[in-house]
Design an enzyme around this catalytic site. Structure first.
Site, PDB file in Angstrom:
ATOM      1  N   ASP A 238       2.334  51.676  47.810  1.00  0.00           N
ATOM      2  CA  ASP A 238       1.405  52.677  47.274  1.00  0.00           C
ATOM      3  C   ASP A 238       0.068  52.487  47.973  1.00  0.00           C
ATOM      4  OD1 ASP A 238      -0.126  54.384  45.330  1.00  0.00           O
ATOM      5  OD2 ASP A 238       1.789  54.369  44.286  1.00  0.00           O
ATOM      6  N   ASP A 239      -1.038  52.803  47.296  1.00  0.00           N
ATOM      7  CA  ASP A 239      -2.345  52.636  47.929  1.00  0.00           C
ATOM      8  C   ASP A 239      -2.577  51.180  48.314  1.00  0.00           C
ATOM      9  OD1 ASP A 239      -3.038  55.334  47.529  1.00  0.00           O
ATOM     10  OD2 ASP A 239      -3.775  54.913  45.513  1.00  0.00           O
ATOM     11  N   GLY A 260       1.861  52.171  53.568  1.00  0.00           N
ATOM     12  CA  GLY A 260       1.261  52.386  52.264  1.00  0.00           C
ATOM     13  C   GLY A 260       0.685  53.774  52.183  1.00  0.00           C
ATOM     14  N   HIS A 261      -0.099  54.022  51.133  1.00  0.00           N
ATOM     15  CA  HIS A 261      -0.672  55.345  50.916  1.00  0.00           C
ATOM     16  C   HIS A 261      -2.138  55.420  51.319  1.00  0.00           C
ATOM     17  CE1 HIS A 261       2.582  56.535  47.712  1.00  0.00           C
ATOM     18  NE2 HIS A 261       3.095  56.206  48.886  1.00  0.00           N
ATOM     19  N   GLY A 262      -2.624  54.388  52.004  1.00  0.00           N
ATOM     20  CA  GLY A 262      -3.982  54.415  52.508  1.00  0.00           C
ATOM     21  C   GLY A 262      -4.990  53.831  51.547  1.00  0.00           C
TER      22      GLY A 262
END
Length: 408
Positions: A238-239, A260-262
């Site tokens: 995720d993030d 990941g999501h940054g």
């Protein structure tokens, strides 16, 4: 006795110098033995083995760790908790303050902490929790293994908006003056680290890895002031880092993120009466293969709040899907606009590659348009030499310097 210049006087001077040197050396040895501070006693070490911890066994060591913490926390002088090499099984473990010493408690983690694979063992938000601790150093090069792969099947947050998040590997609440450095975190159940209601917390040289787990943010920060994260590597599901409501004066520096999501601000506006976000600096970071790069996300139909004073500077993107994105219609099909006011955001010296033809996508609120959004020297290109573009909705944007994609 008077000293006549000559051999006898020289001999006495020599002996005097020798005595002086011996006195100085003795003082230095004493100072070193006291930890480099004259007049201070040695710190006291609390070894978890002495409180019943059993490395390499299937039995839990939870109570042994709590007992070692209690002894160190109740000690009125400098204390160190030693966790020697080995694997230690732990259920929910709460390190409760406040503590008596005026100096930070050091936890020297040399071994591996491994979570018990039983979801009922974690009734609260954290697996390893620090609560009301003023002064903490967690270091030692060891590993915190959440064994999330055994529990991820219970995460239904994608389909259930009222889901209960799995426990964070480290949960800090009401923590002040803390430093976490040179620690590895792997396979968290939920967030790897959750910091809330805390002040002056620093993270340095962390390695956080959990690529396959849902909702395994590397670090989530909320309701906290003066948090610094630097020189760390995040590979998450995720993030890499998410900034929640009430976060102020957060600095993220020299981070490598991906997969990941940054790096995300939000989600904001999910619950009523959220606190504002103000004062975020993200600089000298590299994002590799992430779903998003620099993201601000808010829910529609939200209550009023603000997110302002953010600087994203000197960022490198490699094969990032959505390099720069503001999404104020996140996570809901509601037609009511978000009431989170986004303003005073600077994107400066952002460069690299994207796999999306839309490199900059600003989808701001119709009721509260994004204001004073500034772009300076943006250089993003497509991995397949496709022309990249930008999209801006309900946003007041200023652009200077190099602009690729071109201004929308």
């Amino acid at each position: 006795m008077n000293c006549v210049v000559g051999s006898s006087c020289s001999m006495m001077a020599s002996r005097g110098s020798t005595v002086l040197v011996l006195i100085l050396c003795s003082a230095l040895v004493s100072c070193h033995a006291a930890g480099g501070r004259a007049g201070r006693a040695l710190f006291t070490t609390f070894n978890v083995l002495n409180y019943g911890a059993k490395p390499g066994k299937q039995q839990e060591s939870t109570q042994a760790f709590v007992k070692a913490w209690r002894a160190a926390c109740d000690f009125d002088r400098e204390a160190r908790i030693l966790i020697p090499p080995g694997v230690y099984k732990l259920g929910e473990t709460i390190f409760q303050g406040p503590c008596k010493s005026q100096t930070p408690i050091t936890i020297l983690l040399q071994g591996t902490l491994q979570a018990v694979s039983d979801i009922s063992a974690y009734p609260d938000k954290g697996w390893i929790s620090f609560d009301e601790v003023n002064g903490l150093i967690l270091t030692g090069g060891g590993t915190i293994d959440g064994k999330g792969q055994d529990l991820w099947k219970y995460d239904d947050c994608k389909t259930n908006p009222d889901c209960t998040h799995l426990a964070a590997s480290i949960y800090m609440t009401k923590v002040k003056n803390a430093k976490v450095k040179s620690i590895n975190l792997i396979n968290s159940m939920g967030f790897h680290m959750h910091i809330t209601n805390s002040y002056l917390v620093r993270f340095h040289r962390l390695k956080i890895t959990s690529e396959d787990g849902p909702n395994t943010d590397g670090m989530h920060i909320s309701k906290s002031n003066t948090v610094k994260v630097s020189r760390s590597v995040f590979r998450t599901g995720d993030d890499c880092i998410s900034i929640g409501q009430g976060s102020n004066n957060v600095t993220i520096n020299k981070i490598t993120c991906g997969p990941g999501h940054g790096i995300s601000v939000g989600s904001l506006g999910k619950v009523a009466n959220e606190l504002d976000v103000q004062g975020l600096i993200v600089q000298n970071c590299t994002l590799v293969g992430t779903t998003n790069g620099l993201r601000i996300k808010t829910f529609p139909a939200s209550g009023p709040s603000k997110a302002s004073g953010m600087l994203f500077k000197d960022i490198i993107m490699e094969n990032v899907k959505n390099p720069i994105i503001i999404d104020q219609n996140y996570g809901s099909k509601s037609t009511k606009p978000s009431r989170v006011k986004i303003s005073d955001v600077i994107y400066q010296n952002i460069r690299g590659t994207t796999i999306s033809p839309v490199a900059v996508n600003l989808k701001c609120s119709a009721q509260e348009p994004c204001k004073n959004i500034r772009f300076h020297n943006i250089n993003l290109r497509h991995t397949s030499n496709v022309r990249v573009s930008s999209t801006c909705t309900n946003a007041v944007v200023q652009r200077t310097g190099l602009q690729s994609p071109q201004a929308c």
